[in-house]
Design a protein around this motif. Structure first.
Motif, PDB file in Angstrom:
ATOM      1  N   ILE A  27     -10.560 -34.042 -27.208  1.00 50.72           N
ATOM      2  CA  ILE A  27      -9.357 -34.870 -27.308  1.00 50.72           C
ATOM      3  C   ILE A  27      -9.630 -36.300 -26.828  1.00 50.72           C
ATOM      4  N   ASN A  28     -10.633 -36.444 -25.946  1.00 45.35           N
ATOM      5  CA  ASN A  28     -11.000 -37.769 -25.446  1.00 45.35           C
ATOM      6  C   ASN A  28     -12.145 -38.400 -26.258  1.00 45.35           C
ATOM      7  N   ASP A  29     -12.499 -37.770 -27.390  1.00 47.82           N
ATOM      8  CA  ASP A  29     -13.587 -38.276 -28.238  1.00 47.82           C
ATOM      9  C   ASP A  29     -14.905 -38.414 -27.497  1.00 47.82           C
ATOM     10  N   GLY A  30     -15.146 -37.510 -26.563  1.00 49.22           N
ATOM     11  CA  GLY A  30     -16.424 -37.541 -25.841  1.00 49.22           C
ATOM     12  C   GLY A  30     -17.442 -36.649 -26.531  1.00 49.22           C
ATOM     13  N   MET A  42      -5.621 -22.296 -23.564  1.00 45.57           N
ATOM     14  CA  MET A  42      -6.408 -23.452 -23.119  1.00 45.57           C
ATOM     15  C   MET A  42      -5.473 -24.521 -22.581  1.00 45.57           C
ATOM     16  N   ALA A  43      -6.048 -25.370 -21.798  1.00 45.50           N
ATOM     17  CA  ALA A  43      -5.242 -26.437 -21.191  1.00 45.50           C
ATOM     18  C   ALA A  43      -6.062 -27.718 -21.132  1.00 45.50           C
ATOM     19  N   LEU A  44      -5.360 -28.818 -21.323  1.00 41.81           N
ATOM     20  CA  LEU A  44      -6.026 -30.108 -21.181  1.00 41.81           C
ATOM     21  C   LEU A  44      -6.112 -30.460 -19.709  1.00 41.81           C
ATOM     22  N   LEU A  45      -7.240 -31.043 -19.325  1.00 40.01           N
ATOM     23  CA  LEU A  45      -7.464 -31.424 -17.937  1.00 40.01           C
ATOM     24  C   LEU A  45      -7.424 -32.953 -17.838  1.00 40.01           C
ATOM     25  N   ASP A  46      -7.022 -33.445 -16.669  1.00 37.93           N
ATOM     26  CA  ASP A  46      -7.003 -34.900 -16.456  1.00 37.93           C
ATOM     27  C   ASP A  46      -8.412 -35.395 -16.171  1.00 37.93           C
ATOM     28  N   VAL A  47      -8.824 -36.418 -16.903  1.00 42.40           N
ATOM     29  CA  VAL A  47     -10.146 -37.006 -16.683  1.00 42.40           C
ATOM     30  C   VAL A  47     -10.024 -38.098 -15.617  1.00 42.40           C
ATOM     31  N   ILE A  48     -10.821 -37.990 -14.578  1.00 41.14           N
ATOM     32  CA  ILE A  48     -10.826 -38.976 -13.496  1.00 41.14           C
ATOM     33  C   ILE A  48     -11.526 -40.243 -13.987  1.00 41.14           C
ATOM     34  N   LYS A  49     -10.889 -41.384 -13.757  1.00 35.99           N
ATOM     35  CA  LYS A  49     -11.463 -42.662 -14.188  1.00 35.99           C
ATOM     36  C   LYS A  49     -12.088 -43.382 -12.986  1.00 35.99           C
ATOM     37  N   ALA A  50     -13.237 -43.992 -13.233  1.00 37.98           N
ATOM     38  CA  ALA A  50     -13.929 -44.757 -12.190  1.00 37.98           C
ATOM     39  C   ALA A  50     -13.185 -46.079 -11.941  1.00 37.98           C
ATOM     40  N   PRO A  51     -13.297 -46.687 -10.761  1.00 39.08           N
ATOM     41  CA  PRO A  51     -13.982 -46.122  -9.591  1.00 39.08           C
ATOM     42  C   PRO A  51     -13.100 -45.100  -8.864  1.00 39.08           C
ATOM     43  N   ASP A  52     -13.716 -44.006  -8.426  1.00 40.53           N
ATOM     44  CA  ASP A  52     -12.985 -42.944  -7.732  1.00 40.53           C
ATOM     45  C   ASP A  52     -14.009 -42.152  -6.903  1.00 40.53           C
ATOM     46  N   PRO A  53     -13.730 -41.961  -5.616  1.00 38.10           N
ATOM     47  CA  PRO A  53     -14.723 -41.264  -4.767  1.00 38.10           C
ATOM     48  C   PRO A  53     -15.032 -39.842  -5.235  1.00 38.10           C
ATOM     49  N   ARG A  54     -14.103 -39.229  -5.979  1.00 38.78           N
ATOM     50  CA  ARG A  54     -14.358 -37.862  -6.455  1.00 38.78           C
ATOM     51  C   ARG A  54     -15.520 -37.807  -7.444  1.00 38.78           C
ATOM     52  N   LEU A  55     -15.787 -38.945  -8.106  1.00 39.11           N
ATOM     53  CA  LEU A  55     -16.906 -38.988  -9.060  1.00 39.11           C
ATOM     54  C   LEU A  55     -18.262 -39.103  -8.361  1.00 39.11           C
ATOM     55  N   LYS A  56     -18.225 -39.281  -7.025  1.00 41.22           N
ATOM     56  CA  LYS A  56     -19.465 -39.440  -6.252  1.00 41.22           C
ATOM     57  C   LYS A  56     -19.904 -38.135  -5.599  1.00 41.22           C
ATOM     58  N   GLN A  78     -42.287 -40.422 -21.581  1.00 42.08           N
ATOM     59  CA  GLN A  78     -41.754 -41.485 -22.434  1.00 42.08           C
ATOM     60  C   GLN A  78     -40.264 -41.684 -22.169  1.00 42.08           C
ATOM     61  N   THR A  79     -39.845 -42.938 -22.069  1.00 43.61           N
ATOM     62  CA  THR A  79     -38.423 -43.236 -21.851  1.00 43.61           C
ATOM     63  C   THR A  79     -37.949 -44.192 -22.936  1.00 43.61           C
ATOM     64  N   LYS A  80     -36.622 -44.268 -23.031  1.00 42.93           N
ATOM     65  CA  LYS A  80     -36.041 -45.157 -24.032  1.00 42.93           C
ATOM     66  C   LYS A  80     -34.724 -45.711 -23.486  1.00 42.93           C
ATOM     67  N   ASP A  81     -34.426 -46.967 -23.811  1.00 41.08           N
ATOM     68  CA  ASP A  81     -33.137 -47.549 -23.449  1.00 41.08           C
ATOM     69  C   ASP A  81     -32.159 -47.323 -24.593  1.00 41.08           C
ATOM     70  N   ALA A  82     -31.019 -46.732 -24.297  1.00 35.97           N
ATOM     71  CA  ALA A  82     -30.010 -46.547 -25.347  1.00 35.97           C
ATOM     72  C   ALA A  82     -28.632 -46.747 -24.742  1.00 35.97           C
ATOM     73  N   GLU A  83     -27.713 -47.229 -25.575  1.00 36.16           N
ATOM     74  CA  GLU A  83     -26.365 -47.526 -25.099  1.00 36.16           C
ATOM     75  C   GLU A  83     -25.613 -46.234 -24.774  1.00 36.16           C
ATOM     76  N   GLU A  84     -24.917 -46.244 -23.633  1.00 33.19           N
ATOM     77  CA  GLU A  84     -24.121 -45.089 -23.229  1.00 33.19           C
ATOM     78  C   GLU A  84     -22.703 -45.527 -22.888  1.00 33.19           C
ATOM     79  N   GLY A  85     -21.795 -44.587 -23.060  1.00 34.05           N
ATOM     80  CA  GLY A  85     -20.427 -44.760 -22.616  1.00 34.05           C
ATOM     81  C   GLY A  85     -20.045 -43.491 -21.878  1.00 34.05           C
ATOM     82  N   CYS A  86     -18.791 -43.433 -21.393  1.00 32.66           N
ATOM     83  CA  CYS A  86     -18.388 -42.282 -20.592  1.00 32.66           C
ATOM     84  C   CYS A  86     -16.860 -42.234 -20.592  1.00 32.66           C
ATOM     85  N   VAL A  87     -16.284 -41.042 -20.743  1.00 33.52           N
ATOM     86  CA  VAL A  87     -14.821 -40.970 -20.771  1.00 33.52           C
ATOM     87  C   VAL A  87     -14.207 -41.315 -19.407  1.00 33.52           C
TER      88      VAL A  87
END
Ligand code: NI
Length: 173
Positions: free
Chosen positions: A41-44, A1-15, A87-96
């Motif tokens: 490893i990123n606690d996601g 297995m290998a760790l991958l680099d997580v792209i951080k926003a803002p970045d066009p690759r995330l679009k 039915q919808t609900k508002d809940a707090e979100e985060g993202c690595v």
């Protein structure tokens, strides 16, 4: 297995909109394993291939019912939501990809997702609450959508400003 680099926003690759996987083979299985390791490893609680610069419709998630629960990983190929609750609900979100940024996002409370597992078998999963929100969040990534695209522009711009500041600080560190 290998760790991958997580792209951080803002970045066009995330679009980018990720491409459908035509065959679940060893290369896909290795990518899913690497994604899961990277997520842990990123606690996601979830990770989409778009976030690690892989242009394929892949996602992983692991939501435990409590801190003492056994790992419960899901690996999904070509996930697609086929049913959503009114039915919808508002809940707090985060993202690595948006470290330390959180906002309340409105999501359907219950969804059914269809996907291929890592053996290429067609599966369906009906999910509620946090698990439903997580699946919607990860599939959004595969469509080039971040959780901040689903909040007010005022809050979004505030978060983007903070992320850009963070990026600049890292470049000159
Ligand atoms: Ni995310």
């Amino acid at each position: 297995m290998a760790l991958l680099d997580v792209i951080k926003a803002p970045d066009p690759r995330l679009k980018q909109i990720a491409k459908t996987v035509s065959k679940v083979d060893d290369a896909i299985r290795k990518t899913l394993a690497d994604m899961l390791e990277t997520m842990y490893i990123n606690d996601g609680i979830g990770l989409a291939a778009t976030q690690v610069g892989i242009d394929k419709r892949l996602m992983v998630m692991d939501l435990r019912d409590g801190p003492n629960e056994e790992p419960n990983p899901f690996k999904m190929v070509n996930p697609e939501i086929i049913e959503t609750s009114d039915q919808t609900k508002d809940a707090e979100e985060g993202c690595v990809s948006l470290p330390y940024q959180y906002a309340k996002v409105r999501r359907s409370t219950e969804i059914t997702v269809q996907y291929l597992d890592e053996s290429g078998n067609e599966k369906k999963l009906t999910a509620h609450g946090l698990r439903a929100a997580c699946i919607q969040h990860e599939i959004d990534h595969l469509d080039g959508i971040l959780f901040i695209d689903r909040i007010s522009s005022l809050k979004r711009n505030m978060i983007i400003r903070r992320l850009m500041k963070e990026k600049k600080a890292n470049v000159y560190a």
